[in-house]
Design a protein around this motif. Structure first.
Motif, PDB file in Angstrom:
ATOM      1  N   LEU A 118     -28.710  22.238   7.250  1.00 55.36           N
ATOM      2  CA  LEU A 118     -29.289  21.050   7.887  1.00 55.36           C
ATOM      3  C   LEU A 118     -30.794  20.957   7.640  1.00 55.36           C
ATOM      4  N   GLU A 123     -19.864  18.567   9.458  1.00 56.95           N
ATOM      5  CA  GLU A 123     -21.237  18.823   9.030  1.00 56.95           C
ATOM      6  C   GLU A 123     -21.607  17.940   7.838  1.00 56.95           C
ATOM      7  N   LYS A 164     -22.313  14.540   9.145  1.00 51.95           N
ATOM      8  CA  LYS A 164     -23.618  14.476   9.821  1.00 51.95           C
ATOM      9  C   LYS A 164     -24.751  14.298   8.821  1.00 51.95           C
ATOM     10  N   VAL A 165     -24.671  15.017   7.702  1.00 53.73           N
ATOM     11  CA  VAL A 165     -25.717  14.882   6.680  1.00 53.73           C
ATOM     12  C   VAL A 165     -25.711  13.466   6.119  1.00 53.73           C
TER      13      VAL A 165
END
Length: 131
Positions: free
Chosen positions: A18, A45, A48-49
């Motif tokens: 992240l 994940e 989210k990026v």
């Protein structure tokens, strides 16, 4: 680059990746991070990026391909890029068709179709339900 070389078994793996996304301004670097997450089956994940980079349609596509159509629906509905959706027609229809066809959430599917202007498709589904 050092963050990208973290091992998935490292306890700080998620944070390192992240951080790499946050500090990177390059779209290519973000795609490398997403690819890394997906190769390690870290779907949430990766999404989210993509959302951090405002790549709503690719995030929805990944969610849909991984059987998370309700989450894909919310991502599509809560974005501010509805005017630019022409390039994402396939993912919008794919998510809606899955939500309706698999009876995952028919109302969400119909709402998605109507929100993006696919009235004919919505009416076709409604006609099938009535008959």
């Amino acid at each position: 680059d050092i963050f990208l070389k973290s091992s998935p078994s490292d306890k700080n793996y998620y944070n390192n990746i992240l951080l790499a996304a946050v500090y990177s301004t390059s779209s290519d670097a973000a795609q490398a991070i997403v690819k890394n997450f997906l190769s390690n089956n870290l779907i949430d994940e990766a999404v989210k990026v993509l959302l951090m980079k405002n790549d709503v349609f690719q995030a929805a596509e990944i969610l849909s391909k991984n059987g998370k159509n309700e989450e894909a629906y919310f991502v599509l509905m809560l974005n501010d890029q509805r005017k630019d959706f022409v390039e994402a027609k396939e993912i919008i229809l794919e998510v809606a068709n899955s939500l309706i066809g698999k009876r995952e959430n028919v109302l969400f599917g119909l709402k998605l179709l109507s929100s993006f202007g696919y009235f004919r498709e919505m009416i076709n589904y409604l006609s099938m339900f009535i008959s």
